[in-house]
Design an enzyme around this catalytic site. Structure first.
Site, PDB file in Angstrom:
ATOM      1  N   SER A 130       0.791  -1.234   0.000  1.00 39.76           N
ATOM      2  CA  SER A 130       0.000   0.000   0.000  1.00 39.76           C
ATOM      3  C   SER A 130       0.824   1.285   0.000  1.00 39.76           C
ATOM      4  O   SER A 130       0.343   2.317  -0.435  1.00 39.76           O
ATOM      5  CB  SER A 130      -0.972   0.020   1.175  1.00 39.76           C
TER       6      SER A 130
ATOM      7  N   LYS B 254       0.242   4.418   6.741  1.00 39.84           N
ATOM      8  CA  LYS B 254      -0.421   5.239   5.718  1.00 39.84           C
ATOM      9  C   LYS B 254       0.046   6.684   5.833  1.00 39.84           C
ATOM     10  O   LYS B 254       0.609   7.111   6.834  1.00 39.84           O
ATOM     11  CB  LYS B 254      -1.945   5.211   5.894  1.00 39.84           C
TER      12      LYS B 254
END
EC number: 3.4.21.-
Length: 167
Positions: free
Chosen positions: A40, A83
């Site tokens: 990610s 993230k």
């Protein structure tokens, strides 16, 4: 002889407990080393990269747009996610995917942040589970430590999706 062995054993146990407490406090309040996995955050952070996540920024409310954070997963409290902060409370963020024709937007509620992976096509993030409570943030990633040829500060977002504050 028994007293000598008992004294040495208790001394060793005492030092072990002391150093264990110091290590626990350092990892809980100063920072920790994190081995990342998953696609990610590619190309910024790839699987098996090791980063240092400092915890002081979280306690001092110094998390900013563009920072990469380690947070508890909103779905699984036993799992951490890595993230990038795209929006802070009060920010208006684009919630649609990169290939969507019609763009949708959402305001980040008070006490929350909007998190997205740098690899937008292969990331489960706030576009899937919504804004993340600030309390789930564990720390801010400040250094990449492994692999050795990439040691240093983390670079800017390759997607350019970081919301610029208007204030």
């Amino acid at each position: 002889m028994f007293r000598s062995a008992l004294g040495k054993t208790l001394g060793f146990v005492g030092y072990t407990i002391q150093y264990g407490c110091v290590a626990h406090c350092a990892f809980e309040y100063i920072g920790e080393f994190v081995a990342c996995s998953g696609p990610s955050m590619e190309p910024t952070i790839t699987s098996h990269d090791v980063v240092f996540s400092e915890r002081l920024s979280r306690h001092l409310c110094r998390i900013e747009n563009g920072d990469i954070v380690i947070a508890k997963s909103p779905f699984d409290p036993h799992m951490n996610i890595c993230k990038r902060v795209i929006g802070l409370e009060g920010d208006k963020v684009c919630t649609s995917g990169p290939s969507d024709i019609f763009k949708t937007h959402q305001y980040v509620p008070k006490g929350h942040v909007w998190l997205e992976g740098d690899n937008l096509r292969n990331s489960t993030d706030s576009r899937s589970y919504g804004p993340v409570p600030y309390a789930l943030i564990r720390g801010r990633v400040c250094l990449k430590l492994w692999p050795l040829h990439h040691v240093g500060a983390i670079n800017q977002s390759p997607t350019g999706r970081v919301v610029k504050r208007s204030d």
